[in-house]
Design an enzyme around this catalytic site. Structure first.
Site, PDB file in Angstrom:
ATOM      1  N   CYS A   1       0.842  -1.182   0.000  1.00  0.00           N
ATOM      2  CA  CYS A   1       0.000   0.000   0.000  1.00  0.00           C
ATOM      3  C   CYS A   1       0.885   1.243   0.000  1.00  0.00           C
ATOM      4  CB  CYS A   1      -0.869  -0.005   1.247  1.00  0.00           C
ATOM      5  SG  CYS A   1      -1.668  -1.590   1.514  1.00  0.00           S
TER       6      CYS A   1
ATOM      7  N   ARG B   1       1.067   1.624  -5.951  1.00  0.00           N
ATOM      8  CA  ARG B   1       1.314   0.627  -4.908  1.00  0.00           C
ATOM      9  C   ARG B   1       0.060  -0.164  -4.547  1.00  0.00           C
ATOM     10  NH1 ARG B   1       6.259   2.142  -2.579  1.00  0.00           N
ATOM     11  NH2 ARG B   1       5.917   0.682  -0.878  1.00  0.00           N
TER      12      ARG B   1
ATOM     13  N   TRP C   1      -3.560  -2.027  -1.224  1.00  0.00           N
ATOM     14  CA  TRP C   1      -3.525  -3.297  -1.943  1.00  0.00           C
ATOM     15  C   TRP C   1      -3.875  -4.331  -0.879  1.00  0.00           C
ATOM     16  CZ3 TRP C   1      -0.793  -7.975  -1.793  1.00  0.00           C
ATOM     17  CH2 TRP C   1      -0.962  -8.783  -2.919  1.00  0.00           C
TER      18      TRP C   1
ATOM     19  N   ASN D   1       1.208  -0.049   5.700  1.00  0.00           N
ATOM     20  CA  ASN D   1       1.624  -0.775   4.501  1.00  0.00           C
ATOM     21  C   ASN D   1       2.391  -2.003   4.972  1.00  0.00           C
ATOM     22  OD1 ASN D   1       2.743  -1.634   2.059  1.00  0.00           O
ATOM     23  ND2 ASN D   1       4.426  -0.153   2.180  1.00  0.00           N
ATOM     24  N   GLY D   2       1.995  -3.181   4.485  1.00  0.00           N
ATOM     25  CA  GLY D   2       2.736  -4.383   4.871  1.00  0.00           C
ATOM     26  C   GLY D   2       1.829  -5.392   5.555  1.00  0.00           C
TER      27      GLY D   2
ATOM     28  N   GLU E   1       7.788 -13.992 -20.818  1.00  0.00           N
ATOM     29  CA  GLU E   1       7.426 -12.596 -20.608  1.00  0.00           C
ATOM     30  C   GLU E   1       6.154 -12.258 -21.402  1.00  0.00           C
ATOM     31  OE1 GLU E   1       7.893 -10.257 -18.724  1.00  0.00           O
ATOM     32  OE2 GLU E   1       7.519  -8.380 -19.788  1.00  0.00           O
TER      33      GLU E   1
ATOM     34  N   LYS F   1       2.805 -10.953 -19.640  1.00  0.00           N
ATOM     35  CA  LYS F   1       2.198  -9.677 -20.027  1.00  0.00           C
ATOM     36  C   LYS F   1       0.736  -9.876 -20.392  1.00  0.00           C
ATOM     37  CE  LYS F   1       4.392  -7.525 -19.020  1.00  0.00           C
ATOM     38  NZ  LYS F   1       5.599  -7.137 -18.344  1.00  0.00           N
TER      39      LYS F   1
ATOM     40  N   GLU G   1      -1.480 -10.799 -17.303  1.00  0.00           N
ATOM     41  CA  GLU G   1      -1.695  -9.796 -16.255  1.00  0.00           C
ATOM     42  C   GLU G   1      -2.596  -8.652 -16.692  1.00  0.00           C
ATOM     43  OE1 GLU G   1       2.694  -7.658 -16.376  1.00  0.00           O
ATOM     44  OE2 GLU G   1       1.566  -7.574 -14.509  1.00  0.00           O
TER      45      GLU G   1
ATOM     46  N   HIS H   1       6.999 -32.415 -24.272  1.00  0.00           N
ATOM     47  CA  HIS H   1       7.099 -33.044 -22.944  1.00  0.00           C
ATOM     48  C   HIS H   1       5.880 -32.734 -22.084  1.00  0.00           C
ATOM     49  CE1 HIS H   1      11.144 -34.341 -23.817  1.00  0.00           C
ATOM     50  NE2 HIS H   1      11.380 -33.126 -24.282  1.00  0.00           N
TER      51      HIS H   1
ATOM     52  N   LYS I   1       1.943  -2.160  -8.544  1.00  0.00           N
ATOM     53  CA  LYS I   1       3.203  -1.932  -9.254  1.00  0.00           C
ATOM     54  C   LYS I   1       4.397  -2.376  -8.413  1.00  0.00           C
ATOM     55  CE  LYS I   1       5.601  -0.229 -12.684  1.00  0.00           C
ATOM     56  NZ  LYS I   1       5.702  -1.163 -13.816  1.00  0.00           N
TER      57      LYS I   1
HETATM   58  O1  M6R Z   1       9.738  -3.613  -9.155  1.00  0.00           O
HETATM   59  P1  M6R Z   1      10.229  -4.972  -9.546  1.00  0.00           P
HETATM   60  O2  M6R Z   1      10.911  -4.961 -10.898  1.00  0.00           O
HETATM   61  O3  M6R Z   1      11.055  -5.642  -8.516  1.00  0.00           O
HETATM   62  O4  M6R Z   1       8.911  -5.832  -9.734  1.00  0.00           O
HETATM   63  C1  M6R Z   1       8.975  -7.189 -10.022  1.00  0.00           C
HETATM   64  C2  M6R Z   1       7.640  -7.711 -10.483  1.00  0.00           C
HETATM   65  O5  M6R Z   1       6.662  -7.501  -9.507  1.00  0.00           O
HETATM   66  C3  M6R Z   1       7.177  -7.048 -11.789  1.00  0.00           C
HETATM   67  O6  M6R Z   1       8.123  -7.198 -12.802  1.00  0.00           O
HETATM   68  C4  M6R Z   1       5.839  -7.651 -12.249  1.00  0.00           C
HETATM   69  O7  M6R Z   1       6.024  -8.983 -12.615  1.00  0.00           O
HETATM   70  C5  M6R Z   1       5.250  -6.829 -13.392  1.00  0.00           C
HETATM   71  N1  M6R Z   1       3.891  -6.498 -13.093  1.00  0.00           N
HETATM   72  C6  M6R Z   1       5.251  -7.527 -14.694  1.00  0.00           C
HETATM   73  O8  M6R Z   1       4.737  -6.748 -15.716  1.00  0.00           O
END
Ligand code: M6R
Length: 607
Positions: A2, A27, A74, A98-99, A479, A483, A486, A502, A602
């Site tokens: 958060c 956040r 969050w 936060n946490g 990746e 992407k 998400e 496999h 984020k």
């Molecule tokens: O801030 P960071 O690069 O450490 O974050 C790592 C992941 O949380 C981040 O890359 C996440 O997987 C993204 N939402 C992917 O698009």
């Protein structure tokens, strides 16, 4: 994950708190709230969902007061509704958090036994009641906060306000970051310096275990023994300018389009295109003297690290152990004293990556990090920092940070190769020349947007997708899948193309699009065989390749996206763009919240 804010101000604080929360919404955005003390009374406004809902709520029923705290959430404990939204109150105490309080169940049981009633399902409310209980037992606010903090387990940042003292906020940090901003007769608290940037750039970062007594004209910081400690006051380089979308529909789209420029800035930071040599940068270790490199990161940053492994091993003959940070931190891996550790993080605050860093530090390894946020905890705790020059990344789905991480990793791999004597100066210059072309090719790929957008319209109806690639295109396949899932919520998996038979081949039927990332390289033919296996089972192939690959792929595709012919070393950087664009346009057709997809944040500052 958060975001928290506190202001002991000179003017009404609620609009300032909302303004700061806007910069912290990355956040979390499950709910938001603000509390102030006005004429000796604690008051709050809270709203489920994004900050705009809170703004509307405050518009309908304004909040006055010269002191206040705010929160963007969050959700961890309790569903994301208004009742669970912060700030939480207990009698004269208001709190934002936060946490995670790990021992909250036990603490809650004790409070219930003592007659404290809970209105939310959060772990935060436990802390509010604990502070209150200490005050009921006769403690003053500072003592009450300190005694409470001593009983908490977990990772948390807190801001606590007390009815009856409108010149006091207590902030505490145990894990997630917390910064104090110094104003002129006013003082600020925030989860990061960017949140406070419009108010002040004089910042004191709390260290782990610190708690701060914040008043308009005074800041006192204590450690967990209660002793007063001194922390440096520094000039923040955070910018107050709240990045806007310009003419783009989403931040993600803007960030995709910024890539040619930010890749170019990042490469130029590490490579001298005139001399054809890696620049002399401050190094926390010597590539020539280490025998292994341990990389750990999470999510997209981990996948960048996985590409880096191929580069370090191939170019510099430097063995790399790469781990997902949440696994690494508990794996108790034996680490050779001759190795170095490298952490990759856009935010520089990811809890698991930070914990892995601390583990390696304890083991005596030199610590380097690739980070985008220069003032982050990971950057501050590293012996050496390799910055990505991506600029603020706002979209939750990482795009430009990823290609900048790749740019740093490629540059470092070239440097490692040179330092370890694995390339001649001519070969080094050749690699650097090839890398310098990445922005140009990235720009050309952006011109494929019409074709990719048209394809995405068809994909918006599918339920599952598979991504395949070999070599550095294997992490890129993962990746691509990450992407897509998400932001569009379409289920997707990324596999090494050779692994298809496999297991995942069982999934293939005529409803399953398979994205194959395959430039015409030395293993292209192998991937063509995999495509044939897919085609034979009715799978629909979307091939991302170059001109030669398109000519030589003897297989029927649903679509072939032809990117420019590029040198091998920049393939992952250039091919990342069509993969990102495919996910982006698909999500746009699905009508999802592209920049703030459900359930995500984020910056992941909890385990
Ligand atoms: O801030 P960071 O690069 O450490 O974050 C790592 C992941 O949380 C981040 O890359 C996440 O997987 C993204 N939402 C992917 O698009």
């Amino acid at each position: 994950m958060c975001g928290i804010v506190g202001i002991v101000g000179r003017t009404p604080v609620a609009p300032l708190i909302v303004d700061a929360l806007k910069r912290l919404e990355y956040r979390g955005y499950d709910s938001a709230g603000v509390a102030t003390i006005e004429k000796g009374r604690l008051d709050r406004r809270r709203a489920e969902g994004k900050l705009v809902n809170l703004e509307r709520r405050i518009g309908e029923e304004p909040l006055d007061g010269l002191i206040g705290i705010g929160h963007t959430r969050w959700a961890t404990h309790g569903v994301p509704n208004e009742t669970n939204a912060h700030p939480h109150f207990s009698k004269d105490v208001a709190i934002v958090h936060n946490g995670i309080i790990e021992n909250f169940a036990e603490l809650r049981a004790g409070l219930l036994a003592d007659g404290y009633e809970f209105t939310s399902q959060t772990d935060t409310e436990v802390v509010a009641h604990m502070v209150s209980r200490e005050m009921d037992r006769g403690a003053d606010p500072e003592q009450a906060a300190f005694r409470t903090l001593q009983q908490l387990e977990g990772a948390f940042a807190l801001a606590i306000m007390f009815r009856g003292d409108d010149d006091l906020i207590i902030g505490a940090r145990n894990g997630p970051p917390l910064a104090v901003g110094h104003g002129d007769g006013e003082m600020f608290l925030g989860s990061d310096a960017i949140a406070l940037a419009p108010f002040t750039n004089a910042i004191t970062y709390l260290e782990d275990g610190d708690w701060a007594v914040v008043r308009r004209n005074e800041l006192k910081i204590h450690d967990m023994t209660g002793a007063e400690v001194q922390r440096k006051r520094q000039q923040s380089i955070g910018t107050s300018f709240l990045v806007d979308k310009g003419n783009y529909r989403h931040f993600m789209e803007k960030e995709i389009y910024e890539q040619p420029e930010v890749i170019s800035h990042t490469l130029a930071h590490y490579l001298d295109f005139t001399t054809g040599a890696a620049k002399q940068i401050e190094m926390p270790f010597d590539f020539a003297k280490i025998d292994r490199l341990a990389i750990s990161a999470c999510g997209t940053a981990y996948l960048a690290g996985l590409v880096g492994k191929y580069w370090f091993e191939r170019l510099a003959r430097l063995p790399v152990d790469i781990d997902i940070a949440s696994e690494f931190r508990y794996r108790e891996m034996p680490l050779s004293k001759e190795s170095a550790a490298l952490f990759i993080s856009q935010s520089g605050e990811t809890a698991d990556t930070l914990a892995s860093l601390r583990y390696c530090k304890q083991e005596g390894l030199p610590i380097a990090s690739i980070v985008n946020v220069r003032e982050s905890t990971i950057a501050r705790e590293s012996n050496g920092v390799f910055p990505t020059l991506a600029g603020p990344e706002i979209g939750v789905a990482s795009t430009k940070a990823f290609t900048c991480q790749l740019s740093v990793l490629a540059s470092l791999a070239v440097k490692a190769a040179a330092d370890r004597g694995k390339v001649t100066p001519q070969e080094q210059a050749g690699l650097i020349r090839q890398l310098s072309e990445a922005p140009k090719y990235a720009n050309q790929v952006l011109k494929l947007s019409d074709q990719i957008e048209k394809l995405a319209r068809e994909l918006a109806h599918v339920k599952h997708m598979l991504y395949l690639g070999r070599d550095t295109n294997f992490p890129l396949a993962m990746e691509g899948a990450l992407k897509l899932k998400e932001i569009s919520y379409i289920h997707a998996e990324g596999y090494a193309a050779g692994e298809l038979k496999h297991g995942p081949i069982a999934l293939i039927d005529e409803t399953m699009p398979v994205v194959v990332i395959a430039p015409h390289d030395r293993i292209f033919e192998k991937t063509v065989s995999n495509m044939q296996e897919v085609a034979a089972r009715g799978g629909k192939i979307i091939l991302i390749t170059d001109r030669k690959g398109a000519e030589q792929a003897t297989v029927q595709t649903l679509e072939t996206i032809v990117v420019p012919d590029v040198p091998e070393i920049i393939t992952p950087i250039v091919y990342a763009l069509p993969v990102q664009m495919l996910a982006y346009y698909t999500a746009v057709f699905m009508g999802t919240d592209v920049d703030q997809p459900r359930n995500l944040a984020k910056s992941v500052t909890v385990e």
